[in-house]
Design a protein around this motif. Structure first.
Motif, mmCIF file in Angstrom:
data_model
loop_
_atom_site.group_PDB
_atom_site.id
_atom_site.type_symbol
_atom_site.label_atom_id
_atom_site.label_comp_id
_atom_site.label_asym_id
_atom_site.label_seq_id
_atom_site.Cartn_x
_atom_site.Cartn_y
_atom_site.Cartn_z
ATOM 1 N N VAL A 63 0.858 -1.180 0.000
ATOM 2 C CA VAL A 63 0.000 0.000 0.000
ATOM 3 C C VAL A 63 0.895 1.230 0.000
ATOM 4 N N ARG A 64 0.618 2.147 -0.930
ATOM 5 C CA ARG A 64 1.379 3.397 -0.934
ATOM 6 C C ARG A 64 0.509 4.524 -0.396
ATOM 7 N N VAL A 65 1.069 5.273 0.557
ATOM 8 C CA VAL A 65 0.437 6.464 1.124
ATOM 9 C C VAL A 65 1.454 7.592 1.057
ATOM 10 N N ALA A 71 3.851 -2.854 3.632
ATOM 11 C CA ALA A 71 3.901 -4.165 2.998
ATOM 12 C C ALA A 71 3.536 -5.257 3.979
ATOM 13 N N CYS A 72 3.022 -6.348 3.436
ATOM 14 C CA CYS A 72 2.780 -7.543 4.249
ATOM 15 C C CYS A 72 2.746 -8.764 3.347
ATOM 16 N N ALA A 73 3.482 -9.796 3.742
ATOM 17 C CA ALA A 73 3.474 -11.061 3.015
ATOM 18 C C ALA A 73 2.188 -11.820 3.317
ATOM 19 N N PRO A 100 -8.811 -8.410 4.077
ATOM 20 C CA PRO A 100 -7.918 -9.456 4.599
ATOM 21 C C PRO A 100 -6.870 -8.861 5.530
ATOM 22 N N ARG A 101 -6.469 -9.639 6.524
ATOM 23 C CA ARG A 101 -5.512 -9.128 7.501
ATOM 24 C C ARG A 101 -4.218 -8.608 6.859
ATOM 25 N N PRO A 102 -3.630 -9.303 5.867
ATOM 26 C CA PRO A 102 -2.405 -8.752 5.276
ATOM 27 C C PRO A 102 -2.603 -7.358 4.678
ATOM 28 N N LEU A 103 -3.757 -7.093 4.088
ATOM 29 C CA LEU A 103 -4.022 -5.761 3.562
ATOM 30 C C LEU A 103 -4.119 -4.741 4.690
ATOM 31 N N THR A 213 4.769 -12.889 10.720
ATOM 32 C CA THR A 213 3.897 -13.279 11.831
ATOM 33 C C THR A 213 2.788 -12.242 12.058
ATOM 34 N N LEU A 214 3.034 -11.000 11.664
ATOM 35 C CA LEU A 214 1.981 -9.978 11.748
ATOM 36 C C LEU A 214 0.859 -10.292 10.780
ATOM 37 N N GLY A 215 1.219 -10.764 9.590
ATOM 38 C CA GLY A 215 0.208 -11.040 8.577
ATOM 39 C C GLY A 215 -0.596 -12.288 8.834
ATOM 40 N N ASN A 216 0.039 -13.319 9.421
ATOM 41 C CA ASN A 216 -0.714 -14.559 9.650
ATOM 42 C C ASN A 216 -1.350 -14.620 11.036
#
Length: 281
Positions: A63-65, A71-73, A100-103, A213-216
């Motif tokens: 995501v660009r801001v 970023a997230c895998a 979704p959590r990664p987003l 681990t943040l994404g999953n």
């Protein structure tokens, strides 16, 4: 234009959802409802380092801001390409709340990076990775990460998310790696890799965990167990680097933050930023 958050209002980082709530309240600085996710995109790539027998397959949503990327895998099939079309141009608060959590993690990473860019943060130590092939850059990166470990010889180091050069770097510092990964069964040297995170967290003298681990959703479990046991926790993050930074001195001992574009996407010198809890501002 980058926005600077008030220095006297750091988020209360009890867990990742607390950081989301803090961001949505606008407590760190500019309210996210006033910011736009100009671009949402994803990257799918594979890497096999020379001499290795493991092909790393990674997918990232980004995501660009403003002047910052988050970023997230994510796991294969977890997010479809239509998400990029639907989310690009959205208000940032919408991405923080839904999807979704990664987003959500990528949007939070972009938000916190825009408020406090790594390159301007007073607690960040910039490390320049050298130009060269992937093998040279990967070794330099993982040596820099292992340099955040302050361990006695023979210490058991839990590695949540296995990268073979990092295994080697931990051994070079005298540590005994306890590798854990959901997708690998052995290391390059034939070491068994467990998929039981709790087994590692209960026995390690120190823990090194990937930002994935943040994404999953497993980061809070890792963080809580390290807090309970008083075990040092080092996070090496391409995913959610600015999110992990919120936990420095509150469970995270040190952080290697590598913002996009990541080292594997360039042959030129690129920065990563090392933080230690005692210098958090």
């Amino acid at each position: 234009m980058e926005r600077t958050a008030p220095p006297d209002t750091p988020p209360l980082a009890v867990d990742t959802e607390a950081v989301f709530r803090s961001a949505l309240s606008g407590r760190p600085g500019t309210p996210p409802a006033e910011l736009t996710a100009t671009s949402v995109f994803w990257v799918h790539h594979g890497t096999r380092l020379a001499g290795g027998d493991v092909t790393y397959l990674n997918q990232y949503v980004l995501v660009r801001v403003g002047g910052s990327f988050g970023a997230c895998a994510f796991e294969a099939g977890e997010i479809g390409p239509e998400l990029c079309r639907d989310a690009s141009g959205s208000r940032l608060d919408e991405l923080l709340r839904e999807g979704p959590r990664p987003l959500r993690i990528a949007a939070l990473d972009a938000y916190l990076s825009e408020l406090r860019p790594h390159r301007q943060h007073p607690g960040a130590e910039a490390v320049t990775l050298p130009a060269g092939p992937p093998e040279v850059r990967a070794v330099a990166r993982d040596t820099a990460i292992a340099g955040l470990l302050d361990i006695p010889r023979g210490a058991k180091v839990g590695l949540i998310g296995v990268v073979n050069p990092l295994i080697a770097a931990i051994r070079e510092r005298g540590g005994e790696p306890l590798p854990c990964d959901f997708n690998l069964r052995t290391t390059q040297w034939g070491d068994a890799v467990t998929d039981d995170m709790h087994q590692v967290l209960d026995t390690a003298d120190a823990v090194v965990a990937t930002g994935m681990t943040l994404g999953n959703g497993s980061f809070d479990t890792v963080l809580t167990r390290c807090r309970e046991r008083g075990v040092p926790l080092v996070v090496y993050a391409q995913s959610g680097a600015a999110v992990a930074r919120e936990f420095l001195a509150d469970g995270v001992t040190a952080l290697s933050a590598e913002p996009f574009p990541f080292s594997q996407f360039s042959a030129d010198p690129t920065p990563l930023y090392r933080y230690r809890a005692e210098v958090r501002s």
